[in-house]
Design a protein around this motif. Structure first.
Motif, short mmCIF file in Angstrom:
data_model
loop_
_atom_site.label_atom_id
_atom_site.label_comp_id
_atom_site.label_asym_id
_atom_site.label_seq_id
_atom_site.Cartn_x
_atom_site.Cartn_y
_atom_site.Cartn_z
N GLN A 465 0.83 -1.19 0.00
CA GLN A 465 0.00 0.00 0.00
C GLN A 465 0.87 1.26 0.00
OE1 GLN A 465 -3.02 -0.03 -0.67
NE2 GLN A 465 -3.73 -2.08 -0.13
N PRO A 466 0.32 2.36 -0.50
CA PRO A 466 1.09 3.61 -0.56
C PRO A 466 1.22 4.27 0.80
CG PRO A 466 -1.16 4.00 -1.26
CD PRO A 466 -1.03 2.52 -1.05
N VAL A 467 2.08 5.27 0.87
CA VAL A 467 2.27 6.07 2.09
C VAL A 467 1.23 7.19 2.12
CG1 VAL A 467 3.82 7.69 3.26
CG2 VAL A 467 4.73 5.55 2.31
N ARG A 468 0.51 7.31 3.22
CA ARG A 468 -0.44 8.41 3.39
C ARG A 468 0.34 9.61 3.95
NH1 ARG A 468 -3.97 6.05 6.13
NH2 ARG A 468 -5.77 5.90 4.73
N PHE A 469 0.64 10.59 3.09
CA PHE A 469 1.38 11.76 3.55
C PHE A 469 0.46 12.88 4.04
CE2 PHE A 469 0.31 13.11 -0.71
CZ PHE A 469 0.26 14.50 -0.66
N LEU A 470 -0.83 12.80 3.68
CA LEU A 470 -1.79 13.83 4.07
C LEU A 470 -3.09 13.17 4.48
CD1 LEU A 470 -3.02 16.71 4.19
CD2 LEU A 470 -3.33 16.58 1.71
N GLY A 471 -3.51 13.44 5.71
CA GLY A 471 -4.84 13.08 6.16
C GLY A 471 -5.62 14.38 6.32
N GLU A 472 -6.53 14.63 5.38
CA GLU A 472 -7.26 15.90 5.41
C GLU A 472 -8.28 15.90 6.54
OE1 GLU A 472 -9.29 18.83 2.14
OE2 GLU A 472 -10.05 16.79 2.24
N GLY A 473 -8.34 17.01 7.24
CA GLY A 473 -9.33 17.17 8.30
C GLY A 473 -10.60 17.80 7.77
N ARG A 474 -11.29 18.53 8.63
CA ARG A 474 -12.51 19.22 8.24
C ARG A 474 -12.49 20.56 8.95
NH1 ARG A 474 -17.33 15.44 8.44
NH2 ARG A 474 -16.97 15.53 10.67
N ASP A 475 -12.47 21.64 8.18
CA ASP A 475 -12.36 22.96 8.80
C ASP A 475 -13.72 23.42 9.31
OD1 ASP A 475 -13.77 24.34 6.68
OD2 ASP A 475 -11.93 24.46 5.52
N PRO A 476 -13.76 24.52 10.08
CA PRO A 476 -15.03 24.95 10.69
C PRO A 476 -16.15 25.21 9.69
CG PRO A 476 -13.19 26.02 11.78
CD PRO A 476 -12.61 25.31 10.60
N SER A 477 -15.83 25.88 8.58
CA SER A 477 -16.88 26.18 7.61
C SER A 477 -17.42 24.92 6.95
CB SER A 477 -16.35 27.15 6.55
OG SER A 477 -16.04 28.40 7.13
N ALA A 478 -16.52 23.98 6.62
CA ALA A 478 -16.96 22.73 6.01
C ALA A 478 -17.82 21.92 6.98
CB ALA A 478 -15.76 21.91 5.57
N THR A 479 -17.51 22.00 8.26
CA THR A 479 -18.32 21.29 9.26
C THR A 479 -19.74 21.84 9.28
OG1 THR A 479 -16.34 20.94 10.61
CG2 THR A 479 -18.46 20.61 11.68
N LEU A 480 -19.87 23.15 9.25
CA LEU A 480 -21.19 23.77 9.19
C LEU A 480 -21.92 23.37 7.90
CD1 LEU A 480 -20.38 27.37 10.47
CD2 LEU A 480 -21.84 25.70 11.61
N ASP A 481 -21.20 23.42 6.78
CA ASP A 481 -21.82 23.11 5.50
C ASP A 481 -22.27 21.65 5.44
OD1 ASP A 481 -21.39 25.68 4.73
OD2 ASP A 481 -19.66 25.26 3.46
N ASN A 482 -21.48 20.76 6.01
CA ASN A 482 -21.86 19.36 6.04
C ASN A 482 -23.18 19.18 6.78
OD1 ASN A 482 -21.77 16.72 7.87
ND2 ASN A 482 -20.72 16.23 5.97
N MET A 483 -23.32 19.86 7.90
CA MET A 483 -24.56 19.75 8.68
C MET A 483 -25.74 20.36 7.93
SD MET A 483 -23.47 18.15 11.35
CE MET A 483 -24.66 18.35 12.67
N LEU A 484 -25.52 21.53 7.30
CA LEU A 484 -26.60 22.19 6.58
C LEU A 484 -27.04 21.40 5.36
CD1 LEU A 484 -25.34 25.88 6.82
CD2 LEU A 484 -27.49 25.02 7.75
N SER A 485 -26.06 20.87 4.61
CA SER A 485 -26.42 20.14 3.39
C SER A 485 -27.14 18.84 3.73
CB SER A 485 -25.17 19.86 2.56
OG SER A 485 -24.23 19.10 3.28
N SER A 486 -26.77 18.20 4.83
CA SER A 486 -27.44 16.96 5.20
C SER A 486 -28.86 17.20 5.69
CB SER A 486 -26.63 16.23 6.28
OG SER A 486 -26.59 16.99 7.48
N ALA A 487 -29.16 18.45 6.07
CA ALA A 487 -30.51 18.78 6.52
C ALA A 487 -31.48 18.99 5.37
CB ALA A 487 -30.47 20.03 7.39
#
Length: 548
Positions: A465-487
């Motif tokens: 398997q490849p090396v994972r050099f970046l594990g992307e998180g979730r920034d504050p605005s994306a967290t809000l958008d995720n909640m709004l879009s799922s609603a």
């Protein structure tokens, strides 16, 4: 694979932050430990609903924002006032508004997409008295419904950091939303793609303020173009992502093609050329592997054929050839045409949502690597052996203009490595592919997107398997958008962050600077690395060694 170690956490700025002048970094001579081969794997960031999380990078690396969505343009308009936000609402959700179809509770996010790094002299901006330097990062914007082109002035202070280059074409037509981007050193133009199916386009644009933007789809055709890349002969390679008809369970029929434009004048693409599509020969029948329409006789189209299995699993290489589907010397109408329809009619070979590709450095443009994103759903019945998890391909030819070659599966995706999209080479043998898995798959597998380093000299068919050099998180605005879009209720912005615009270049604007022409010396001799955390705060980052 290097032993797994704990990654370096880097917090993402909130949407109302400002990028400081001190973050315009100069290319230095520092190295990341012993090079790319020494980068350590990090864990994928867990998807916990409603929780923000920082990005994780290999401990040998760190990152710095060079621009973010709320950074005001030096030449704002009412429609486009910020780097990554339109002017149609507040930057954070307005509590006085109720989410409903047609109601925008916050500004539309424009998703700065692919990055193009160039070292140019004589560039101008909105301030005639200001010196904008020589190092620039260009991008088109994919989301929000309004396309535009920006230039990050890496040597500039915050007030002059981002310049709006264009919102309209030279004829006054509004720009479509833009996905792919590259620099054509012969035409001296940015080449930009609009991933909009048979309404898609390829545009060419000058790199300075007041950019002259022209639609050249009468040469390239219209398709769901995303990736775009020159070769050393002046040909233009384009990768199409057209979703395809959904069949069975969460499975899409392969419906997208790989194209090559052979221009008649590489210094002026408007002079026309021959558009070709890649055709792969079946090892079973000796005939072309072609698009299979969904009908009563073939209810799943070409999604579960033996040929599709051969295209999605490790095994022998398959013969390829380029077939010409359009020639401007035959069609002198000067009108755009449907490239996807012509590729199907010419018996070209469809892939499962290919998106981007790049030539391996040091091969004289004889090796081209590209990805097919797959179905991005753990419930897809094509996951087991039919490309549902996505596939990385290697195309080999005697030279970039050869009509014949060989195609093989370099890597077959799985649940933990899927939705692979953007690509960049880091040195002669190491290539980075990054995920765009989407909110549904994030929740299904309990993990957000990642970026991986693959070794082109390795054999991945036996479980490596490849090396994972970046594990992307979730920034504050994306967290809000995720909640709004799922609603539900017609929310217009995307949710979780996406990794895009991964890009390594030394900024050379000449033919010797085409991606793949030189072997990168990452973090040496002016070679720099960028990526964009699309959606949410829309932050564009530069990656540097941790010890810088």
């Amino acid at each position: 694979m290097a032993k797994k170690r704990r990654g370096t956490a880097v917090a993402v700025a909130v949407a109302t932050g400002v990028v400081g002048a001190g973050l315009a970094l100069s290319p230095g001579s520092a190295d990341a430990s012993s090079g790319v081969a020494a980068w350590s794997s990090v864990q994928a960031v867990t998807d916990v609903r409603g929780v923000t999380a920082p990005n994780l990078l290999s401990p040998q690396l760190t990152q710095h924002p060079v621009a973010q969505g709320s950074l005001k343009l030096e030449n704002p308009t009412d429609q486009v006032p910020y780097y990554g936000y339109l002017g149609d609402g507040t930057l954070l959700p307005d509590p006085a508004l109720t989410q409903a179809p047609g109601v925008k509770v916050e500004a539309s996010k424009t998703e700065p997409d692919k990055n193009v790094y160039l070292r140019l002299t004589g560039q101008h901006g909105a301030d005639a008295s200001y010196s904008y330097g020589t190092r620039f990062l260009f991008q088109g914007h994919e989301g929000g419904g309004s396309g535009y082109i920006t230039r990050i002035n890496l040597d500039a202070d915050p007030a002059h950091r981002v310049t709006l280059l264009a919102t309209k074409q030279a004829d006054g037509t509004p720009l479509p939303t833009i996905d792919g981007a590259t620099w054509d050193p012969w035409a001296k133009r940015l080449l930009l793609t609009a991933e909009k199916g048979n309404k898609g386009a390829v545009l060419q644009a000058t790199p300075d303020i007041g950019s002259k933007v022209e639609d050249i789809s009468f040469v390239t055709g219209r398709a769901g173009y995303e990736g775009i890349q020159n070769d050393s002969a002046g040909n233009v390679w384009m990768i199409e992502d057209t979703g395809g008809t959904s069949v069975a369970t969460k499975t899409k029929v392969p419906s997208s093609f790989v194209y090559r434009l052979v221009p008649y004048n590489k210094r002026d693409l408007t002079k026309g050329g021959r558009l070709q599509a890649l055709q792969v020969t079946s090892r079973r029948s000796g005939s072309p592997i072609e698009y299979q329409k969904v009908d009563a006789e073939h209810p799943t189209g070409g999604a579960f054929t033996d040929d599709q299995k051969d295209l999605s699993t490790y095994g022998p290489s398959l013969r390829t050839r380029w077939v010409t589907i359009h020639d401007t010397r035959s069609d002198t109408s000067g009108k755009a045409f449907d490239a996807n329809a012509l590729a199907k009619a010419a018996h070209a070979t469809p892939f499962k949502r290919p998106e981007n590709g790049q030539f391996r450095p040091g091969t004289d443009f004889r090796e081209f690597y590209f990805d097919a994103t797959g179905d991005t759903n753990t419930e897809a019945t094509a996951n087991a052996g039919y490309g549902g998890w996505g596939t990385l391909y290697k195309l080999t030819q005697r030279d970039p203009s050869s009509d014949e070659g060989r195609l093989s599966v370099f890597y077959a995706g799985d649940k933990e490595h899927t939705g692979l999209d953007n690509v960049t080479f880091l040195d002669r043998t190491h290539v980075a592919f990054v995920e765009d898995a989407g909110d549904t798959l994030h929740a299904q597998r309990g993990a957000l997107d990642s970026g991986f380093v693959f070794d082109t000299s390795a054999d991945y068919s036996h479980g490596r398997q490849p090396v994972r050099f970046l594990g992307e998180g979730r920034d504050p605005s994306a967290t809000l958008d995720n909640m709004l879009s799922s609603a539900g209720g017609g929310f217009q912005n995307d949710g979780d962050n996406e990794i895009t615009g991964i890009h390594v270049s030394n900024g050379d604007p000449g033919p010797g600077g085409i991606l793949g022409a030189r072997v990168p010396r990452l973090f040496h001799d002016g070679w720099r690395m960028f990526w964009t955390q699309q959606h949410g705060d829309n932050t564009t980052w530069e990656i540097t060694p941790a010890d810088r």
